[in-house]
Design a protein around this motif. Sequence first.
Motif, short mmCIF file in Angstrom:
data_model
loop_
_atom_site.label_atom_id
_atom_site.label_comp_id
_atom_site.label_asym_id
_atom_site.label_seq_id
_atom_site.Cartn_x
_atom_site.Cartn_y
_atom_site.Cartn_z
N GLU A 1 25.14 32.44 35.56
CA GLU A 1 26.12 32.89 36.56
C GLU A 1 26.33 31.87 37.69
O GLU A 1 26.16 32.17 38.86
N GLN B 1 19.84 32.10 38.04
CA GLN B 1 20.68 33.13 38.63
C GLN B 1 20.36 33.32 40.12
O GLN B 1 21.23 33.59 40.93
N SER C 1 16.55 42.65 36.42
CA SER C 1 17.59 41.64 36.29
C SER C 1 18.28 41.43 37.64
O SER C 1 18.10 42.22 38.57
N ASP D 1 28.48 42.99 36.27
CA ASP D 1 29.61 42.93 35.34
C ASP D 1 30.73 43.82 35.88
O ASP D 1 30.50 44.68 36.74
N GLN E 1 20.35 44.32 38.67
CA GLN E 1 19.51 45.49 38.98
C GLN E 1 18.93 45.33 40.38
O GLN E 1 18.89 46.29 41.16
N GLY F 1 28.74 32.88 40.59
CA GLY F 1 28.61 34.24 41.12
C GLY F 1 28.74 34.35 42.62
O GLY F 1 29.23 35.36 43.14
N ALA F 2 28.31 33.33 43.36
CA ALA F 2 28.35 33.40 44.82
C ALA F 2 29.49 32.58 45.40
O ALA F 2 29.53 32.32 46.61
N LEU F 3 30.43 32.16 44.56
CA LEU F 3 31.48 31.25 45.03
C LEU F 3 32.84 31.91 45.10
O LEU F 3 33.19 32.76 44.27
N ASP F 4 33.63 31.51 46.09
CA ASP F 4 35.03 31.95 46.16
C ASP F 4 35.78 31.35 44.97
O ASP F 4 35.32 30.39 44.34
N THR F 5 36.94 31.90 44.69
CA THR F 5 37.71 31.52 43.50
C THR F 5 37.94 30.01 43.41
O THR F 5 37.77 29.40 42.36
N GLY G 1 27.95 40.23 29.23
CA GLY G 1 27.37 41.53 28.89
C GLY G 1 27.00 42.28 30.15
O GLY G 1 26.92 41.69 31.22
N PRO G 2 26.75 43.59 30.01
CA PRO G 2 26.44 44.40 31.18
C PRO G 2 25.16 43.96 31.89
O PRO G 2 24.30 43.28 31.30
N SER G 3 25.04 44.34 33.15
CA SER G 3 23.83 44.08 33.92
C SER G 3 22.64 44.68 33.18
O SER G 3 22.68 45.84 32.76
N GLY G 4 21.60 43.90 33.00
CA GLY G 4 20.38 44.39 32.34
C GLY G 4 20.40 44.29 30.83
O GLY G 4 19.47 44.74 30.17
N HIS H 1 34.15 37.87 47.24
CA HIS H 1 34.97 36.77 46.72
C HIS H 1 35.94 37.31 45.68
O HIS H 1 36.77 36.58 45.16
N HIS I 1 29.90 36.92 34.47
CA HIS I 1 30.55 38.25 34.48
C HIS I 1 32.05 38.07 34.69
O HIS I 1 32.79 39.05 34.67
#
Lengths: 227, 227
Positions: A167, A90, B143, B173, B146, A170-174, A38-41, B199, A199
């Motif tokens: 998430e 997160q 969030s 997202d 955010q 979120g901070a990782l390379d593929t 879902g979208p941020s927030g 990334h 995401h």
Amino acid sequence: MFEARNVTKVYDMGAVQVHALRGVSFTIEQGEMVAIMGPSGSGKSTLMQLMGCLDRPTSGTIVLDGEDVTQVRDDRLAEIRNKKIGFVFQQFNLLPRLSAVENVELPLVYAGVGRRERRRRALELLEAVGLGERVHHRPNELSGGQKQRVAIARALANEPAVILADEPTGALDTRTGAEIMQLLARLNEQGHTVVIVTHDPEVASRTRRVIHIRDGLISKDERLDGS
Amino acid sequence: MFEARNVTKVYDMGAVQVHALRGVSFTIEQGEMVAIMGPSGSGKSTLMQLMGCLDRPTSGTIVLDGEDVTQVRDDRLAEIRNKKIGFVFQQFNLLPRLSAVENVELPLVYAGVGRRERRRRALELLEAVGLGERVHHRPNELSGGQKQRVAIARALANEPAVILADEPTGALDTRTGAEIMQLLARLNEQGHTVVIVTHDPEVASRTRRVIHIRDGLISKDERLDGS
Ligand SMILES: Nc1ncnc2c1ncn2[C@@H]1O[C@H](COP(=O)(O)OP(=O)(O)OP(=O)(O)O)[C@@H](O)[C@H]1O
Ligand SMILES: Nc1ncnc2c1ncn2[C@@H]1O[C@H](COP(=O)(O)OP(=O)(O)OP(=O)(O)O)[C@@H](O)[C@H]1O
Ligand SMILES: [Mg+2]
Ligand SMILES: [Mg+2]
């Protein structure tokens, strides 16, 4: 496993009320692998915190293994968190003055596991997430993706029945992200319930169901295997 | 604009030395839009911190607009940071006791901008990143995505010549991430130099050059427009 019924969460800021969740209902069976997108927030982390017994809903119920966690006392909640749930935050939430291996050992300390076994288990987990050469580094001596992997290792320390990961790639390379997804998929095959906020459509495609959240409500609950 | 020559960075941990950068050289011209990609732990954030004058190399030189920043005094470094560089941190680094708008105003305070103009500019930037309704929230009332957008808005406050963004869409997202990339692309068209650690291949495809980092070295310096 998890049953949420009409769950709401309102953050009361005095002049303003933020309706982060507006009535969310779903059931997740033991052994499922679910993505939340879902979208941020939109309320994903808020929902995860309620499922993880880190906070209580404003109204509605959350039943975990037949127990209504909105009704139990704080010490029982802490016990459930330690024994049943592995939570990947997160923003990682590592303890800054402990090394990576000490951070991973922490849930094992609370569970009463002996010193030698804790160390063995923590090192094994750090190895599994590719951090075998960073075990004595403190969080501020680690890269963003390394901190994230310490947080993941820590969540797996007690072999929890439920893994809630907010998430986790979120901070990782593929490539490193794919290795983490392999790890989570393997745990799911072994019977652990896995819920992942993401995401990344790649990550979502590795689950069997996607719950879409928008503005505090479930907009779509989508099974990916056509069942 | 930027010229790095044989830059190294060693973290000395007593018993162990971590060679985070092992001799990196490149030139980035004013007005370029460059992505930096590479595995977790490969040295990207370390390189960004050196380019952003937040830390000094162990050896080698970094020349920014003809000035060797490895030789200047700390107060000149602070002045360069405030006037020329907008830095989006991988972990945001927002001040916890200030609201979103106060966080965004901070670089304008240091630049001596008047109260009314600061507030106008900060609100405009928060609006541009979609946070018009969260301006008085503190970081722990926001969030993950955010917080990331507040960090981006803050980096743009002084309209810096150089924008250094360390994974600026990592917590967003796809759609919100695309809006941020639009914003950065527009700033680049107006002449700002933009360097983005990412990334995400989608993000990299919106730049004209990708510098690949692996194990503290540049493994490939790739122009995307075939020039
Ligand atoms: N403590 C708080 N006080 C007030 N508002 C809050 C608080 N925590 C979160 N919010 C608001 O509640 C909404 C939902 O937040 P949440 O963290 O659940 O979003 P999210 O879906 O995880 O977003 P992201 O993808 O950006 O991480 C947001 O709009 C946020 O601003
Ligand atoms: N203060 C420090 N002391 C010791 N080692 C450090 C320190 N800071 C970073 N490192 C190490 O230096 C290496 C490079 O770190 P850096 O943060 O630049 O990686 P990165 O490419 O940004 O990774 P990521 O994609 O995970 O953010 C990592 O292996 C990290 O463990
Ligand atoms: Mg979140
Ligand atoms: Mg980094």
